[in-house]
Design a protein around this motif. Structure first.
Motif, PDB file in Angstrom:
ATOM      1  N   GLU A 165      -1.992   8.761   3.335  1.00 27.25           N
ATOM      2  CA  GLU A 165      -3.130   8.100   2.690  1.00 27.25           C
ATOM      3  C   GLU A 165      -2.940   7.998   1.179  1.00 27.25           C
ATOM      4  OE1 GLU A 165      -6.689  10.098   3.931  1.00 27.25           O
ATOM      5  OE2 GLU A 165      -6.373   9.418   5.992  1.00 27.25           O
ATOM      6  N   LEU A 166      -2.056   8.816   0.632  1.00 23.80           N
ATOM      7  CA  LEU A 166      -1.785   8.757  -0.810  1.00 23.80           C
ATOM      8  C   LEU A 166      -0.746   7.690  -1.141  1.00 23.80           C
ATOM      9  CD1 LEU A 166      -1.604  12.564  -1.576  1.00 23.80           C
ATOM     10  CD2 LEU A 166      -3.423  11.008  -2.226  1.00 23.80           C
ATOM     11  N   GLY A 167      -0.194   7.064  -0.112  1.00 27.58           N
ATOM     12  CA  GLY A 167       0.805   6.028  -0.339  1.00 27.58           C
ATOM     13  C   GLY A 167       2.221   6.567  -0.316  1.00 27.58           C
ATOM     14  N   PHE A 168       2.349   7.811   0.169  1.00 26.66           N
ATOM     15  CA  PHE A 168       3.676   8.436   0.266  1.00 26.66           C
ATOM     16  C   PHE A 168       3.916   8.894   1.703  1.00 26.66           C
ATOM     17  CE2 PHE A 168       2.736   8.450  -4.154  1.00 26.66           C
ATOM     18  CZ  PHE A 168       3.962   8.243  -4.749  1.00 26.66           C
TER      19      PHE A 168
ATOM     20  N   MET B 120       6.308  14.474  -5.941  1.00 24.47           N
ATOM     21  CA  MET B 120       5.405  14.254  -4.797  1.00 24.47           C
ATOM     22  C   MET B 120       5.847  15.100  -3.607  1.00 24.47           C
ATOM     23  SD  MET B 120       2.922  12.417  -5.779  1.00 24.47           S
ATOM     24  CE  MET B 120       2.101  12.330  -4.186  1.00 24.47           C
TER      25      MET B 120
ATOM     26  N   ASN C  19      -6.228   5.130  -5.238  1.00 24.23           N
ATOM     27  CA  ASN C  19      -6.358   6.533  -5.638  1.00 24.23           C
ATOM     28  C   ASN C  19      -5.536   6.787  -6.901  1.00 24.23           C
ATOM     29  OD1 ASN C  19      -3.653   7.145  -4.858  1.00 24.23           O
ATOM     30  ND2 ASN C  19      -4.334   7.343  -2.736  1.00 24.23           N
TER      31      ASN C  19
ATOM     32  N   PHE D 229      -2.803  18.061  -5.488  1.00 23.77           N
ATOM     33  CA  PHE D 229      -2.672  16.605  -5.520  1.00 23.77           C
ATOM     34  C   PHE D 229      -3.246  15.999  -6.797  1.00 23.77           C
ATOM     35  CE2 PHE D 229      -2.078  17.464  -1.037  1.00 23.77           C
ATOM     36  CZ  PHE D 229      -0.987  16.655  -0.769  1.00 23.77           C
ATOM     37  N   ILE D 230      -4.231  16.664  -7.362  1.00 24.36           N
ATOM     38  CA  ILE D 230      -4.884  16.131  -8.558  1.00 24.36           C
ATOM     39  C   ILE D 230      -3.908  16.066  -9.749  1.00 24.36           C
ATOM     40  CG2 ILE D 230      -5.878  18.373  -9.301  1.00 24.36           C
ATOM     41  CD1 ILE D 230      -7.807  15.052  -9.401  1.00 24.36           C
TER      42      ILE D 230
ATOM     43  N   GLN E  62      -2.826   8.232  -7.346  1.00 23.23           N
ATOM     44  CA  GLN E  62      -1.387   8.003  -7.180  1.00 23.23           C
ATOM     45  C   GLN E  62      -1.015   6.534  -7.407  1.00 23.23           C
ATOM     46  OE1 GLN E  62      -2.129  11.135  -5.897  1.00 23.23           O
ATOM     47  NE2 GLN E  62      -0.501  11.610  -7.334  1.00 23.23           N
TER      48      GLN E  62
ATOM     49  N   ALA F 114      -0.573  15.745  -9.331  1.00 25.02           N
ATOM     50  CA  ALA F 114       0.690  15.142  -8.903  1.00 25.02           C
ATOM     51  C   ALA F 114       1.089  13.991  -9.816  1.00 25.02           C
ATOM     52  CB  ALA F 114       0.557  14.647  -7.463  1.00 25.02           C
TER      53      ALA F 114
ATOM     54  N   ASP G 232       0.845  -1.197   0.000  1.00 24.00           N
ATOM     55  CA  ASP G 232       0.000   0.000   0.000  1.00 24.00           C
ATOM     56  C   ASP G 232       0.881   1.247   0.000  1.00 24.00           C
ATOM     57  OD1 ASP G 232      -2.161  -1.608   0.089  1.00 24.00           O
ATOM     58  OD2 ASP G 232      -2.628  -1.264   2.201  1.00 24.00           O
ATOM     59  N   LEU G 233       2.172   1.005   0.036  1.00 22.99           N
ATOM     60  CA  LEU G 233       3.119   2.112   0.123  1.00 22.99           C
ATOM     61  C   LEU G 233       3.757   2.307  -1.255  1.00 22.99           C
ATOM     62  CD1 LEU G 233       4.177   3.939   2.313  1.00 22.99           C
ATOM     63  CD2 LEU G 233       5.908   2.251   2.836  1.00 22.99           C
ATOM     64  N   MET G 234       3.417   3.410  -1.916  1.00 26.62           N
ATOM     65  CA  MET G 234       3.851   3.586  -3.291  1.00 26.62           C
ATOM     66  C   MET G 234       5.362   3.789  -3.403  1.00 26.62           C
ATOM     67  SD  MET G 234       1.258   2.962  -5.102  1.00 26.62           S
ATOM     68  CE  MET G 234       0.688   1.792  -3.866  1.00 26.62           C
ATOM     69  N   SER G 235       5.985   4.362  -2.373  1.00 27.42           N
ATOM     70  CA  SER G 235       7.442   4.506  -2.386  1.00 27.42           C
ATOM     71  C   SER G 235       8.131   3.138  -2.389  1.00 27.42           C
ATOM     72  CB  SER G 235       7.923   5.329  -1.194  1.00 27.42           C
ATOM     73  OG  SER G 235       7.771   6.706  -1.479  1.00 27.42           O
TER      74      SER G 235
ATOM     75  N   GLU H  16       9.170  10.905  -7.345  1.00 17.64           N
ATOM     76  CA  GLU H  16       9.319  11.074  -5.890  1.00 17.64           C
ATOM     77  C   GLU H  16       9.551  12.555  -5.552  1.00 17.64           C
ATOM     78  OE1 GLU H  16       8.846   9.148  -3.409  1.00 17.64           O
ATOM     79  OE2 GLU H  16       9.399   7.068  -3.828  1.00 17.64           O
TER      80      GLU H  16
ATOM     81  N   LEU I  32      10.763   7.526   2.462  1.00 24.83           N
ATOM     82  CA  LEU I  32      11.554   6.802   1.459  1.00 24.83           C
ATOM     83  C   LEU I  32      11.857   7.643   0.229  1.00 24.83           C
ATOM     84  CD1 LEU I  32       9.676   3.390   1.632  1.00 24.83           C
ATOM     85  CD2 LEU I  32      12.027   3.794   2.333  1.00 24.83           C
ATOM     86  N   GLY I  33      11.219   8.811   0.127  1.00 21.05           N
ATOM     87  CA  GLY I  33      11.321   9.635  -1.080  1.00 21.05           C
ATOM     88  C   GLY I  33      12.743  10.029  -1.435  1.00 21.05           C
TER      89      GLY I  33
ATOM     90  N   LEU J 119      -4.486   0.276  -1.819  1.00 16.62           N
ATOM     91  CA  LEU J 119      -4.524   1.739  -1.954  1.00 16.62           C
ATOM     92  C   LEU J 119      -5.204   2.087  -3.277  1.00 16.62           C
ATOM     93  CD1 LEU J 119      -3.263   4.369  -0.514  1.00 16.62           C
ATOM     94  CD2 LEU J 119      -1.728   4.347  -2.462  1.00 16.62           C
TER      95      LEU J 119
ATOM     96  N   ALA K 155       6.428   8.044   3.723  1.00 21.15           N
ATOM     97  CA  ALA K 155       6.961   7.016   4.614  1.00 21.15           C
ATOM     98  C   ALA K 155       8.447   7.202   4.861  1.00 21.15           C
ATOM     99  CB  ALA K 155       6.688   5.641   4.036  1.00 21.15           C
TER     100      ALA K 155
END
Lengths: 127, 141
Positions: free
Chosen positions: B103-106, B52, A53, B16-17, A55, B19, A32-35, B49, B110-111, A51, B108
């Motif tokens: 919630e967008l999956g970013f 984002m 959305n 965000f739309i 993204q 991105a 679920d983590l895109m990174s 990355e 790691l970018g 996930l 964390a």
């Protein structure tokens, strides 16, 4: 294996991209983590994710993934479906949980694309 | 004189739309210019990355793409809060992301490590209260 085999194995509904069901599926990843997907997936992989959305679609496009399977019966909204169609990424939805869906595909012979540096393991399949 | 391709783009913060649009465009351009697929993928992942990060944290950014026969160079220059401790920000798992970003999956943490991993040369500079500048270079050969 091709995408239509994944559709059968996971009892998927095809949300969009029914014309791409003959795409080969040689390895997969789940997150679920895109990174994580961007960091560890290989081109052409199948993505299983919860996930849902825009993204998710962007990530699949940038990382050149073959297809996305949404787990646990999640339903994408119109923006997500439209993005998937535009990027030519087939979007499937399975009623199975992430764990179950991964297990079924792994047992059917689809190895992981994610090679974690910590594990030092190469993709392999246990039967 | 050597062949050189150059193009600029703008990323809007909090949008965000949109991105991912700039990295998608850069990916398309590089493909069209005949850059090898694995190199295009690395550049696209690093740029996405970074894009984002701009969308999540900054007001806006200018992105410059430069392609020479030797390398691809992407400069992302943003107006934003800046990064106080770059060494900390480069550590995997360190993040100041909000739950909305996660919630967008970013978000964390790691970018920046992902960007570095996909670059052959990576430079980062930042001024708190002004902005952050990333320079990503990927060699073609």
């Amino acid at each position: 294996m091709v995408l239509s085999d994944v559709q059968d194995l996971l009892s998927c509904e095809v949300v969009t991209g029914g014309e791409y069901l003959n795409r080969p599926v040689t390895y997969g990843c789940a997150s679920d983590l895109m990174s994580d997907v961007l960091a560890f997936s290989g081109p052409g992989a199948l993505l299983l994710t919860g996930l849902v959305n825009v993204q998710t679609i962007q990530t699949a496009h940038i990382a050149e993934l073959n297809a996305i399977v949404l787990v646990r019966g999640k339903k994408p909204d119109r923006n997500v479906i439209e993005a998937a169609r535009e990027k030519e990424i087939p979007l499937l939805a399975t009623p199975y949980s992430m764990y179950e869906a991964c297990g079924i595909l792994y047992r059917a012979g689809i190895p992981s694309t994610m090679v974690c540096p910590q594990s030092q393991a190469s993709p392999r399949v246990h039967r | 004189m050597e062949d050189r391709f150059s193009h600029s783009f703008t990323i809007r913060g909090k949008h965000f739309i949109d991105a991912g649009k700039v990295s998608t465009e850069i990916k398309r351009l590089l493909k069209e210019l005949g850059v090898r697929a694995d190199i295009v993928r690395r550049v696209a992942i690093a740029t996405y990355e970074a894009e984002m990060n701009v969308v999540m944290y900054a007001k806006d950014a200018t992105v410059t793409l430069e392609l020479t026969p030797r390398d691809i160079r992407i400069v992302i220059d943003d107006r934003g809060p800046g990064i106080a401790d770059i060494e900390l920000a480069m550590q995997e798992g360190f993040s100041t992301a909000t739950s909305e970003m996660r919630e967008l999956g970013f978000g964390a943490g790691l970018g920046l490590p992902n960007i570095k991993k996909n670059s052959d040369d990576f430079k980062i500079g930042s001024t708190v209260g002004a902005g952050t500048k990333l320079e990503i270079t990927v060699f073609i050969n």
